[in-house]
Design a protein around this motif. Structure first.
Motif, PDB file in Angstrom:
ATOM      1  N   GLN A 202     113.455  63.356 -11.352  1.00 22.74           N
ATOM      2  CA  GLN A 202     112.086  63.120 -10.916  1.00 22.74           C
ATOM      3  C   GLN A 202     111.742  61.651 -10.668  1.00 22.74           C
ATOM      4  O   GLN A 202     110.871  61.360  -9.840  1.00 22.74           O
ATOM      5  CB  GLN A 202     111.103  63.732 -11.922  1.00 22.74           C
ATOM      6  N   PRO A 203     112.377  60.676 -11.342  1.00 17.93           N
ATOM      7  CA  PRO A 203     112.000  59.279 -11.083  1.00 17.93           C
ATOM      8  C   PRO A 203     112.368  58.763  -9.689  1.00 17.93           C
ATOM      9  O   PRO A 203     111.909  57.678  -9.311  1.00 17.93           O
ATOM     10  CB  PRO A 203     112.783  58.503 -12.157  1.00 17.93           C
ATOM     11  N   PHE A 204     113.160  59.503  -8.925  1.00 16.73           N
ATOM     12  CA  PHE A 204     113.702  58.954  -7.685  1.00 16.73           C
ATOM     13  C   PHE A 204     112.773  59.220  -6.503  1.00 16.73           C
ATOM     14  O   PHE A 204     112.469  60.368  -6.167  1.00 16.73           O
ATOM     15  CB  PHE A 204     115.091  59.538  -7.416  1.00 16.73           C
ATOM     16  N   SER A 205     112.376  58.131  -5.839  1.00 11.00           N
ATOM     17  CA  SER A 205     111.429  58.235  -4.727  1.00 11.00           C
ATOM     18  C   SER A 205     112.047  58.865  -3.487  1.00 11.00           C
ATOM     19  O   SER A 205     111.315  59.333  -2.603  1.00 11.00           O
ATOM     20  CB  SER A 205     110.893  56.842  -4.375  1.00 11.00           C
ATOM     21  N   ASN A 206     113.365  58.886  -3.392  1.00 13.55           N
ATOM     22  CA  ASN A 206     114.026  59.454  -2.217  1.00 13.55           C
ATOM     23  C   ASN A 206     114.351  60.930  -2.374  1.00 13.55           C
ATOM     24  O   ASN A 206     114.925  61.544  -1.471  1.00 13.55           O
ATOM     25  CB  ASN A 206     115.310  58.687  -1.906  1.00 13.55           C
ATOM     26  N   LEU A 207     113.982  61.521  -3.504  1.00 10.47           N
ATOM     27  CA  LEU A 207     114.286  62.927  -3.767  1.00 10.47           C
ATOM     28  C   LEU A 207     113.320  63.823  -3.000  1.00 10.47           C
ATOM     29  O   LEU A 207     112.106  63.666  -3.103  1.00 10.47           O
ATOM     30  CB  LEU A 207     114.178  63.210  -5.264  1.00 10.47           C
ATOM     31  N   ILE A 208     113.854  64.790  -2.240  1.00 10.34           N
ATOM     32  CA  ILE A 208     112.981  65.711  -1.511  1.00 10.34           C
ATOM     33  C   ILE A 208     112.961  67.104  -2.130  1.00 10.34           C
ATOM     34  O   ILE A 208     112.164  67.944  -1.718  1.00 10.34           O
ATOM     35  CB  ILE A 208     113.361  65.808  -0.020  1.00 10.34           C
ATOM     36  N   GLY A 209     113.813  67.369  -3.126  1.00  9.29           N
ATOM     37  CA  GLY A 209     113.773  68.671  -3.762  1.00  9.29           C
ATOM     38  C   GLY A 209     114.911  68.879  -4.729  1.00  9.29           C
ATOM     39  O   GLY A 209     115.858  68.085  -4.789  1.00  9.29           O
ATOM     40  N   THR A 210     114.809  69.953  -5.513  1.00 12.23           N
ATOM     41  CA  THR A 210     115.867  70.347  -6.437  1.00 12.23           C
ATOM     42  C   THR A 210     116.043  71.859  -6.364  1.00 12.23           C
ATOM     43  O   THR A 210     115.123  72.590  -5.977  1.00 12.23           O
ATOM     44  CB  THR A 210     115.540  69.957  -7.894  1.00 12.23           C
ATOM     45  N   ALA A 211     117.218  72.323  -6.742  1.00  8.72           N
ATOM     46  CA  ALA A 211     117.497  73.758  -6.791  1.00  8.72           C
ATOM     47  C   ALA A 211     118.699  73.978  -7.690  1.00  8.72           C
ATOM     48  O   ALA A 211     119.516  73.079  -7.892  1.00  8.72           O
ATOM     49  CB  ALA A 211     117.771  74.316  -5.398  1.00  8.72           C
ATOM     50  N   LYS A 212     118.831  75.196  -8.204  1.00  8.79           N
ATOM     51  CA  LYS A 212     119.963  75.485  -9.084  1.00  8.79           C
ATOM     52  C   LYS A 212     121.257  75.609  -8.294  1.00  8.79           C
ATOM     53  O   LYS A 212     122.342  75.361  -8.819  1.00  8.79           O
ATOM     54  CB  LYS A 212     119.718  76.752  -9.899  1.00  8.79           C
ATOM     55  N   ASP A 213     121.168  76.018  -7.027  1.00  5.99           N
ATOM     56  CA  ASP A 213     122.328  76.074  -6.141  1.00  5.99           C
ATOM     57  C   ASP A 213     121.818  76.171  -4.707  1.00  5.99           C
ATOM     58  O   ASP A 213     120.611  76.127  -4.456  1.00  5.99           O
ATOM     59  CB  ASP A 213     123.279  77.231  -6.492  1.00  5.99           C
ATOM     60  N   PHE A 214     122.719  76.318  -3.750  1.00  7.15           N
ATOM     61  CA  PHE A 214     122.320  76.291  -2.346  1.00  7.15           C
ATOM     62  C   PHE A 214     121.600  77.561  -1.899  1.00  7.15           C
ATOM     63  O   PHE A 214     120.966  77.567  -0.844  1.00  7.15           O
ATOM     64  CB  PHE A 214     123.543  76.046  -1.463  1.00  7.15           C
ATOM     65  N   THR A 215     121.680  78.624  -2.676  1.00  9.77           N
ATOM     66  CA  THR A 215     120.968  79.843  -2.289  1.00  9.77           C
ATOM     67  C   THR A 215     119.464  79.668  -2.401  1.00  9.77           C
ATOM     68  O   THR A 215     118.706  80.433  -1.801  1.00  9.77           O
ATOM     69  CB  THR A 215     121.410  81.048  -3.139  1.00  9.77           C
ATOM     70  N   GLU A 216     119.005  78.665  -3.170  1.00 11.90           N
ATOM     71  CA  GLU A 216     117.574  78.395  -3.318  1.00 11.90           C
ATOM     72  C   GLU A 216     117.057  77.384  -2.299  1.00 11.90           C
ATOM     73  O   GLU A 216     115.865  77.097  -2.266  1.00 11.90           O
ATOM     74  CB  GLU A 216     117.273  77.863  -4.721  1.00 11.90           C
ATOM     75  N   LEU A 217     117.938  76.843  -1.483  1.00 11.39           N
ATOM     76  CA  LEU A 217     117.546  75.804  -0.529  1.00 11.39           C
ATOM     77  C   LEU A 217     116.748  76.394   0.625  1.00 11.39           C
ATOM     78  O   LEU A 217     117.192  77.338   1.285  1.00 11.39           O
ATOM     79  CB  LEU A 217     118.800  75.108   0.008  1.00 11.39           C
ATOM     80  N   ASP A 218     115.581  75.831   0.883  1.00  5.54           N
ATOM     81  CA  ASP A 218     114.779  76.202   2.047  1.00  5.54           C
ATOM     82  C   ASP A 218     115.366  75.480   3.257  1.00  5.54           C
ATOM     83  O   ASP A 218     115.223  74.266   3.401  1.00  5.54           O
ATOM     84  CB  ASP A 218     113.327  75.786   1.818  1.00  5.54           C
ATOM     85  N   GLN A 219     116.028  76.215   4.135  1.00  5.89           N
ATOM     86  CA  GLN A 219     116.752  75.580   5.228  1.00  5.89           C
ATOM     87  C   GLN A 219     115.844  74.985   6.294  1.00  5.89           C
ATOM     88  O   GLN A 219     116.323  74.285   7.186  1.00  5.89           O
ATOM     89  CB  GLN A 219     117.757  76.563   5.833  1.00  5.89           C
ATOM     90  N   THR A 220     114.533  75.220   6.200  1.00  6.13           N
ATOM     91  CA  THR A 220     113.632  74.526   7.124  1.00  6.13           C
ATOM     92  C   THR A 220     113.590  73.029   6.828  1.00  6.13           C
ATOM     93  O   THR A 220     113.135  72.243   7.662  1.00  6.13           O
ATOM     94  CB  THR A 220     112.202  75.098   7.056  1.00  6.13           C
ATOM     95  N   LEU A 221     114.067  72.624   5.647  1.00  6.19           N
ATOM     96  CA  LEU A 221     114.208  71.200   5.363  1.00  6.19           C
ATOM     97  C   LEU A 221     115.273  70.558   6.245  1.00  6.19           C
ATOM     98  O   LEU A 221     115.252  69.353   6.489  1.00  6.19           O
ATOM     99  CB  LEU A 221     114.587  70.985   3.899  1.00  6.19           C
TER     100      LEU A 221
END
Length: 224
Positions: A202-221
């Protein structure tokens, strides 16, 4: 959980251990076995793995065994990695959804790189086991004479090889040191919580998201 605005990218840069491959439990066992064999069992295994994720073996061993030369550190690292590869050759698994994402991104014309602190022998095991050589455009690692994370070198080198501006690259990582390396390279990052929980990123300003694995990734990103 996803956060931040959707944005298109021209290149995806993937860490290997703990990001594309579920290797961290194997590395943890190998390090624990190796340190025990040196008569120095790890008193705080969780702390050791959190502090060293993304760092090169040379950096780790120089910190724990400063009295030895680089040649001795190299021999130590070879012994530890032999323990890892013996298990990885038969037990290594891919992180869920990662190979499918590589295939989709490649089909859509994105440039792809693996950017890892892993030694060449470990990279070879993963590439052979999962056919990664047919899916990515380049690999950068300390074997290229680059510094390990949190230095930005391996991400910068990948962007240069792919002819992609840093702001159009997205880094996938599982370690805070890797997210920091991406930040220093001027790149945004997405963290997988395969090794640490989301709070660590959470401290990182360049972070756009987190997920437990790639199946949770919203590919519209990724694909706009």
């Amino acid at each position: 959980m996803l956060a931040g605005p959707a944005a298109g990218f021209d290149a995806l840069l993937f860490d290997l251990d703990g990001t594309l491959i579920d290797s961290m439990p194997l590395h943890q066992r190998a390090w624990s076995q190796w340190f025990a064999g040196q008569g120095r069992p790890l008193a705080d295994e969780a702390g050791f793995f959190a502090a060293t994720a993304g760092r090169t073996n040379a950096e780790i061993l120089a910190e724990y065994f400063p009295q030895h030369t680089a040649d001795v550190h190299e021999a130590m690292a070879d012994a530890k990695e032999a323990l890892y590869r013996a298990e990885a050759a038969v037990q290594l698994q891919a992180i869920a959804g990662g190979l499918a994402l590589l295939q989709t991104a490649r089909a859509r014309g994105l440039k792809l790189a693996v950017c890892t602190a892993a030694p060449p022998g470990n990279i070879a095991v993963a590439f052979e086991r999962f056919g990664l050589g047919a899916l990515v455009d380049t690999v950068t690692s300390p074997a290229d004479g680059l510094r390990g994370k949190p230095h930005p070198d391996i991400f910068e080198a990948a962007a240069q090889r792919l002819a992609c501006p840093p702001e159009r690259c997205l880094v996938f990582e599982d370690a805070p040191l890797g997210v920091e390396a991406a930040r220093r390279a001027g790149m945004r990052a997405f963290a997988l919580t395969t090794t640490l929980d989301a709070a660590a990123f959470q401290p990182f300003s360049n972070l756009i998201g987190t997920a437990k694995d790639f199946t949770e990734l919203d590919q519209t990103l990724l694909f706009v």
